[in-house]
Design an enzyme around this catalytic site. Structure first.
Site, PDB file in Angstrom:
ATOM      1  N   GLU A 117       0.887  -1.165   0.000  1.00  0.00           N
ATOM      2  CA  GLU A 117       0.000   0.000   0.000  1.00  0.00           C
ATOM      3  C   GLU A 117       0.919   1.208   0.000  1.00  0.00           C
ATOM      4  O   GLU A 117       1.500   1.557   1.026  1.00  0.00           O
ATOM      5  CB  GLU A 117      -0.916  -0.040   1.232  1.00  0.00           C
ATOM      6  CG  GLU A 117      -2.120   0.859   1.105  1.00  0.00           C
ATOM      7  CD  GLU A 117      -1.857   2.251   1.650  1.00  0.00           C
ATOM      8  OE1 GLU A 117      -1.550   3.130   0.817  1.00  0.00           O
ATOM      9  OE2 GLU A 117      -1.944   2.447   2.854  1.00  0.00           O
TER      10      GLU A 117
ATOM     11  N   CYS B 100      -2.235   8.800   2.844  1.00  0.00           N
ATOM     12  CA  CYS B 100      -2.087   8.448   1.433  1.00  0.00           C
ATOM     13  C   CYS B 100      -3.388   8.641   0.675  1.00  0.00           C
ATOM     14  O   CYS B 100      -3.385   8.780  -0.547  1.00  0.00           O
ATOM     15  CB  CYS B 100      -1.594   7.010   1.300  1.00  0.00           C
ATOM     16  SG  CYS B 100      -2.620   5.811   2.160  1.00  0.00           S
TER      17      CYS B 100
END
Length: 502
Positions: free
Chosen positions: A271, A305
């Site tokens: 990720e 993010c």
């Protein structure tokens, strides 16, 4: 006492902070025991709001990392044979304990990471939900039994734990990133070596102790906090006993881990970085869009993010949206996260603050206007003003790089096709957001936009029940949802001769 009532009764004082910090384990968790580093080394954890030292932790060496894998490997076979219901009940007890200790976890995150207490409490609820979700998924990791199409044999498919895993978590969500990886690994029957970020390891240390308190057997979860990430990952990725690595962090680091993992053909979940577009069409409810923009941009001070990184607004409504957005950002109160009035905490360190300001300065030099903010905050700690930049040129660096701070660059587009083209003009493909009243537009954009997640009239979309992850250079695999447990299992097919043939 409920978590809500507890939150109302706690008074945040220096004595309370010291008491909590003293309760956090400071050693390495290996084979169910907290212990010092093999060379006696330590590292300090700092408060980003003041720069002061919060705690000193044992700093794991490569030797300690291998000892942690020894413990995980020794526990793997027995843990894999543990009944799914037993694993599920451990996760459920962990959920209950994290919820009971919500104020401890929230304050600890605020101290080491900087986010306001209200937001930290939200992370506790979000992070705990992965424990509850995967406690429910544990007993539903079904295989299948069927007849081959030609009817001559039977097919038996079963899911097996992939084996010992290396879990590397980032500093920005100290609890949720740990639970999002640990919970599915526990559910699948995998053992783990957890390496928290050196900037915010305290929450992971307390969480690991909570997992032990919930009944997790020794060796299933091992924690090796360290000042050297490479000193931990290097020897483990070369060890054939390790079977998976799960990493959340920057794309450059993720690429290096993928390359290293290839040597032993390890399963990888990555990720990585994001550059989320937030698209506002002219038919959007602008007040709702501003509210969503605040949520998508300012969660975690923009240090996420999934944070909206580029605000693409249709030309006819750009001026009004920018004015309202800037007013909302300017009204935010900045301060240490333990203060009741604080809405925006510090950035994680001086380097992060300097990087954000460099992007702002370059954008202004290129022709953008600072509608509000645009500077660091004077005084101790690593604070930056909530900032909205208008008229940002499409070739500005701030539109290409992940900002990771409370800065919102606004640029414009003319048509739906332009919006999709600008949104896709990035190497990243994690989260994206669109605001419009036209559902058909949503369907058109969703089919063409190159992102793993899309929020439609919603500024926060992360949820334990949903598959979290991206495409392109934003990573591989998914965390959460029914997909999350599959990341920690292998599929075995058994071909069975037709039982009716004698």
């Amino acid at each position: 006492m409920t978590a809500t009532s507890a939150a109302m009764t706690f008074a945040i004082s220096p004595g309370r902070e010291a008491e909590l910090l003293a309760s956090v384990p400071t050693g390495l968790l290996i084979g169910g025991q907290w212990r010092d580093a093999s060379d006696g080394g330590t590292f300090d954890v700092h408060d980003p709001a003041t720069g002061e030292v919060l705690a000193t932790l044992a700093s794991a060496t490569s030797e300690d990392a291998v000892a942690a894998l020894d413990a995980a490997d020794a526990a793997q076979a027995g843990w894999a044979r543990t009944a799914p219901r037993v694993r599920a009940e451990i996760l459920r007890r962990a959920f209950d304990l994290v919820t009971e200790r919500a104020e401890d976890f929230a304050l600890l995150m605020t101290l080491e990471m900087g986010k306001p207490l209200a937001e930290a409490r939200g992370e506790v609820a979000y992070g705990a939900e992965f424990l509850r979700w995967f406690s429910e998924e544990t007993v539903r990791d079904y295989g299948r039994y069927l007849t081959t199409p030609e009817g001559k044999n039977k097919i038996l498919v079963q899911h097996k734990p992939v084996g010992p895993c290396l879990l590397i978590t980032p500093w920005n969500f100290p609890l949720a990133m740990a639970t999002r990886k640990v919970a599915p690994a526990v559910a699948a029957g995998c053992t783990m070596v957890l390496k928290p970020a050196k900037l915010t390891p305290l929450t992971a240390q307390l969480f690991a102790q909570t997992m032990l308190d919930a009944g997790l057997p020794p060796g299933v979860l091992n924690v090796v906090s360290s000042s050297s990430a490479a000193g931990i990952s290097g020897p483990l990725l070369k060890d054939s006993r390790l079977r998976k690595v799960s990493f959340t962090g920057s794309t450059p680091v993720g690429k290096r881990l993928i390359a290293d993992a290839a040597q032993n053909v390890l399963r990888t979940s990555m990720e990585l970085g994001g550059n989320a577009p937030f698209i506002v069409f002219e038919d959007a409810d602008l007040d709702a869009a501003v509210e969503g923009a605040m949520a998508a941009k300012m969660r975690n001070m923009g240090e996420a993010c999934t944070a909206a990184n580029r605000f693409l607004v249709q030309e006819s409504v750009a001026q009004e949206f920018t004015r309202k957005f800037a007013a909302a950002m300017a009204a935010l109160a900045t301060g240490r996260g333990t203060e009741a009035s604080t809405q925006v905490g510090p950035l994680i360190d001086a380097g992060a603050r300097d990087d954000v300001h460099a992007l702002v300065t370059a954008a202004v030099d290129a022709g953008a206007t600072a509608v509000t903010g645009g500077s660091a905050v004077d005084g101790p700690g690593y604070f930056y003003q909530p900032t909205v930049l208008g008229g940002v040129p499409n070739d500005a660096a701030i539109l290409r790089q992940e900002i990771f701070g409370p800065v919102a660059p606004v640029t414009t587009f003319a048509t739906e096709e332009d919006a999709i083209r600008l949104a896709n003009a990035s190497e990243y493909g994690l989260a994206s957001y669109i605001y419009s009243r036209d559902f058909n537009r949503l369907l058109r954009v969703a089919e063409q936009i190159e992102f793993g997640m899309l929020g439609f009239n919603a500024g926060v979309i992360s949820n334990a029940a949903a598959p979290f992850g991206g495409v392109k250079q934003s990573g591989l695999g998914r965390e959460g949802g029914s997909e999350g447990i599959a990341e920690y299992t292998t599929t075995q097919y058994i071909g069975i001769a037709d039982p009716y043939v004698r």
